[in-house]
Design a protein around this motif. Structure first.
Motif, mmCIF file in Angstrom:
data_model
loop_
_atom_site.group_PDB
_atom_site.id
_atom_site.type_symbol
_atom_site.label_atom_id
_atom_site.label_comp_id
_atom_site.label_asym_id
_atom_site.label_seq_id
_atom_site.Cartn_x
_atom_site.Cartn_y
_atom_site.Cartn_z
ATOM 1 N N THR A 95 -27.524 16.623 -0.163
ATOM 2 C CA THR A 95 -27.252 17.401 -1.368
ATOM 3 C C THR A 95 -27.230 18.900 -1.103
ATOM 4 O O THR A 95 -26.450 19.628 -1.722
ATOM 5 C CB THR A 95 -28.305 17.096 -2.448
ATOM 6 O OG1 THR A 95 -28.357 15.683 -2.662
ATOM 7 C CG2 THR A 95 -27.965 17.786 -3.759
ATOM 8 N N HIS A 96 -28.068 19.348 -0.183
ATOM 9 C CA HIS A 96 -28.209 20.798 0.000
ATOM 10 C C HIS A 96 -27.854 21.291 1.408
ATOM 11 O O HIS A 96 -27.017 22.179 1.561
ATOM 12 C CB HIS A 96 -29.633 21.222 -0.345
ATOM 13 C CG HIS A 96 -29.991 20.997 -1.784
ATOM 14 N ND1 HIS A 96 -29.499 21.774 -2.807
ATOM 15 C CD2 HIS A 96 -30.788 20.062 -2.370
ATOM 16 C CE1 HIS A 96 -29.973 21.348 -3.958
ATOM 17 N NE2 HIS A 96 -30.760 20.308 -3.732
ATOM 18 N N ILE A 97 -28.506 20.752 2.427
ATOM 19 C CA ILE A 97 -28.377 21.324 3.773
ATOM 20 C C ILE A 97 -26.985 21.113 4.367
ATOM 21 O O ILE A 97 -26.317 22.070 4.772
ATOM 22 C CB ILE A 97 -29.459 20.744 4.712
ATOM 23 C CG1 ILE A 97 -30.852 21.077 4.177
ATOM 24 C CG2 ILE A 97 -29.293 21.307 6.118
ATOM 25 C CD1 ILE A 97 -31.990 20.397 4.917
ATOM 26 N N ALA A 98 -26.535 19.856 4.419
ATOM 27 C CA ALA A 98 -25.244 19.559 5.055
ATOM 28 C C ALA A 98 -24.051 20.233 4.376
ATOM 29 O O ALA A 98 -23.175 20.756 5.063
ATOM 30 C CB ALA A 98 -25.046 18.048 5.137
ATOM 31 N N PRO A 99 -23.961 20.240 3.035
ATOM 32 C CA PRO A 99 -22.805 20.896 2.405
ATOM 33 C C PRO A 99 -22.681 22.387 2.734
ATOM 34 O O PRO A 99 -21.585 22.940 2.687
ATOM 35 C CB PRO A 99 -23.065 20.691 0.911
ATOM 36 C CG PRO A 99 -23.900 19.467 0.831
ATOM 37 C CD PRO A 99 -24.789 19.552 2.037
ATOM 38 N N HIS A 100 -23.776 23.044 3.069
ATOM 39 C CA HIS A 100 -23.734 24.486 3.326
ATOM 40 C C HIS A 100 -23.772 24.846 4.811
ATOM 41 O O HIS A 100 -23.176 25.838 5.221
ATOM 42 C CB HIS A 100 -24.900 25.176 2.608
ATOM 43 C CG HIS A 100 -24.773 25.158 1.120
ATOM 44 N ND1 HIS A 100 -25.107 24.060 0.360
ATOM 45 C CD2 HIS A 100 -24.323 26.098 0.255
ATOM 46 C CE1 HIS A 100 -24.881 24.328 -0.922
ATOM 47 N NE2 HIS A 100 -24.407 25.549 -1.011
ATOM 48 N N LEU A 101 -24.473 24.052 5.610
ATOM 49 C CA LEU A 101 -24.625 24.385 7.031
ATOM 50 C C LEU A 101 -24.025 23.334 7.958
ATOM 51 O O LEU A 101 -23.924 23.560 9.167
ATOM 52 C CB LEU A 101 -26.116 24.541 7.379
ATOM 53 C CG LEU A 101 -26.881 25.646 6.647
ATOM 54 C CD1 LEU A 101 -28.376 25.555 6.983
ATOM 55 C CD2 LEU A 101 -26.350 27.028 7.029
ATOM 56 N N GLY A 102 -23.642 22.196 7.402
ATOM 57 C CA GLY A 102 -23.246 21.047 8.216
ATOM 58 C C GLY A 102 -22.047 21.255 9.109
ATOM 59 O O GLY A 102 -21.900 20.581 10.130
ATOM 60 N N SER A 103 -21.127 22.168 8.780
ATOM 61 C CA SER A 103 -19.920 22.357 9.581
ATOM 62 C C SER A 103 -20.170 23.158 10.851
ATOM 63 O O SER A 103 -19.360 23.152 11.783
ATOM 64 C CB SER A 103 -18.836 23.055 8.750
ATOM 65 O OG SER A 103 -19.282 24.335 8.327
ATOM 66 N N LEU A 104 -21.313 23.851 10.926
ATOM 67 C CA LEU A 104 -21.656 24.596 12.139
ATOM 68 C C LEU A 104 -22.089 23.621 13.228
ATOM 69 O O LEU A 104 -22.750 22.621 12.947
ATOM 70 C CB LEU A 104 -22.804 25.565 11.860
ATOM 71 C CG LEU A 104 -22.524 26.735 10.919
ATOM 72 C CD1 LEU A 104 -23.842 27.404 10.532
ATOM 73 C CD2 LEU A 104 -21.597 27.743 11.586
ATOM 74 N N ARG A 126 -29.194 25.374 -7.680
ATOM 75 C CA ARG A 126 -29.262 24.125 -8.442
ATOM 76 C C ARG A 126 -27.922 23.417 -8.466
ATOM 77 O O ARG A 126 -26.856 24.044 -8.537
ATOM 78 C CB ARG A 126 -29.718 24.415 -9.869
ATOM 79 C CG ARG A 126 -31.202 24.735 -9.966
ATOM 80 C CD ARG A 126 -31.662 24.998 -11.377
ATOM 81 N NE ARG A 126 -31.226 23.975 -12.317
ATOM 82 C CZ ARG A 126 -31.805 23.746 -13.493
ATOM 83 N NH1 ARG A 126 -32.846 24.474 -13.846
ATOM 84 N NH2 ARG A 126 -31.336 22.822 -14.307
ATOM 85 N N VAL A 127 -27.969 22.091 -8.411
ATOM 86 C CA VAL A 127 -26.748 21.286 -8.390
ATOM 87 C C VAL A 127 -25.945 21.462 -9.673
ATOM 88 O O VAL A 127 -24.718 21.454 -9.654
ATOM 89 C CB VAL A 127 -27.105 19.787 -8.186
ATOM 90 C CG1 VAL A 127 -25.843 18.924 -8.241
ATOM 91 C CG2 VAL A 127 -27.810 19.585 -6.849
ATOM 92 N N ASP A 128 -26.650 21.653 -10.797
ATOM 93 C CA ASP A 128 -25.948 21.813 -12.077
ATOM 94 C C ASP A 128 -25.445 23.235 -12.307
ATOM 95 O O ASP A 128 -24.855 23.543 -13.342
ATOM 96 C CB ASP A 128 -26.843 21.385 -13.245
ATOM 97 C CG ASP A 128 -28.135 22.209 -13.328
ATOM 98 O OD1 ASP A 128 -28.239 23.230 -12.610
ATOM 99 O OD2 ASP A 128 -29.027 21.841 -14.106
ATOM 100 N N GLY A 129 -25.672 24.114 -11.328
ATOM 101 C CA GLY A 129 -25.174 25.479 -11.430
ATOM 102 C C GLY A 129 -25.957 26.377 -12.357
ATOM 103 O O GLY A 129 -25.531 27.502 -12.644
#
Length: 381
Positions: A95-104, A126-129
């Motif tokens: 939910t948090h780590i991979a979507p933001h850092l996973g492509s590195l 937050r997921v709901d923005g």
């Protein structure tokens, strides 16, 4: 010779010998990226040779952080931690780590990337923005990321854990809400006769965690010896109720019971026996102490719902169910019980955790101790 520097195009590179391929027997070489000067290439070559000689050299790879974390979940976490812990690891990663850092790639990942990630999550994570995440949530992500990267170092995919170089936001210490002795009496008066009275009573008189109360089985209770043993904890994993090892694993925790709790357990067991006879084969017998009227486990959400309804009827402060555990510890300490005994009842692995959690109780205890000490001298006058 381990390596050499050579001119390539407009820059300089180094070529490093890193052993032989175990399958083909051919020599394996590492070609570096291009450097502007020969001196810079030589410096990086010497650094790589030093890493090889010290056993910390890591072969270049293009494994992304996202790919690695998924592998880590399956190869390590699934078999090493409790199901609920595994589920929370997976949620934090997907939910948090991979979507933001996973492509590195693992080897591209730097502490600055992680630090920026934490700062962004604190501001608008937050997921709901609808704003940022709590510092405690980000601290948990930091724990997960640090654990995962530590294994990447062990498995020689990277040569250092850059998560250790980042700083998650500090958590403001929250003072635990608790009931006083009179509030406990008032709560139990209003809870008496409720289906889940035994769960509330156990929370106040034993300090068991919610999952430990819901996972308590009759074969873990010795009524004649006035003792219960904490062996299992009920938890929700992917929407399913499972019995798992309690939070403090490694040994069975034995908790002595007051006589009033033993009596309440005997009455509750008699009630269950009548329900079993009445329903016969329709009764779901899981051997649990805390159940619905047809023998099924009680969900944590239902326990919370009924607990809140009793608080409202009794006109008591809106505390959490978990605060019954804090109430138990606080009242015992206020009665002069030794912190080590309280730590054992709560299942704390280290008495320092107990002392830190209930430090707000200790100043009054010290003052009372000083007054008792003074009376010892005055009594001879």
């Amino acid at each position: 010779m381990r390596g050499h520097v050579r001119k390539r195009g407009k820059g300089w590179v180094y070529v490093l010998s890193i052993g032989r391929d175990l399958t083909t027997g051919k020599r394996k070489q590492k070609w570096s990226r291009s450097f502007k000067t020969k001196k810079e290439a030589e410096r990086e070559l010497n650094k790589a040779i030093n890493e090889i000689e010290n056993g910390i050299f890591v072969e270049p790879n293009k494994v992304t952080l996202g790919e690695y974390l998924e592998n880590w979940l399956e190869d390590y976490a699934r078999g090493a931690v409790r199901p609920t812990t595994f589920s929370s690891y997976r949620f934090a990663i997907r939910t948090h780590i991979a979507p933001h850092l996973g492509s590195l790639t693992l080897q591209e990942l730097q502490a600055t990337h992680i630090q920026r990630f934490y700062n962004n999550k604190l501001e608008s994570g937050r997921v709901d923005g609808k704003g940022g995440l709590a510092a405690s949530t980000i601290q948990y992500m930091h724990t997960v990321l640090q654990k995962a990267l530590e294994h990447a170092v062990k498995w020689q995919l990277i040569n250092r854990n850059v998560a250790k170089l980042s700083d998650p936001p500090k958590i403001r210490k929250r003072e635990n809400a608790t009931f006083g002795a009179e509030e406990v009496k008032r709560f139990l008066t209003y809870a008496k006769g409720h289906r889940l009275y035994i769960a509330f009573l156990l929370g106040i008189t034993t300090g068991l965690r919610k999952g430990e109360i819901l996972g308590l089985r009759w074969n873990d209770v010795a009524l004649e010896e006035k003792m219960l043993s904490v062996r299992k904890s009920l938890a929700l994993v992917d929407g399913k109720r499972v019995l798992q090892e309690p939070k403090t694993s490694g040994s069975i925790r034995s908790v002595p019971l007051p006589s009033l709790v033993v009596q309440a357990l005997e009455e509750h067991k008699l009630l269950q026996s009548k329900e079993k006879i009445k329903l016969g084969a329709l009764y779901h017998d899981h051997g649990l102490v805390v159940t619905t009227s047809i023998g099924k486990p009680v969900s944590p959400s239902d326990l919370w719902k009924y607990f809140k309804s009793i608080l409202k009827k009794a006109d008591l402060p809106n505390i959490r169910f978990h605060d019954l555990r804090h109430t138990h510890a606080t009242l015992m300490l206020q009665q002069g019980e030794h912190p080590k005994i309280v730590a054992e009842r709560l299942g704390h692995s280290d008495i320092r955790l107990t002392m830190d959690t209930y430090s707000h109780v200790l100043p009054n205890m010290q003052q009372e101790a000083v007054e008792r000490f003074e009376k010892m001298f005055l009594s001879d006058e």
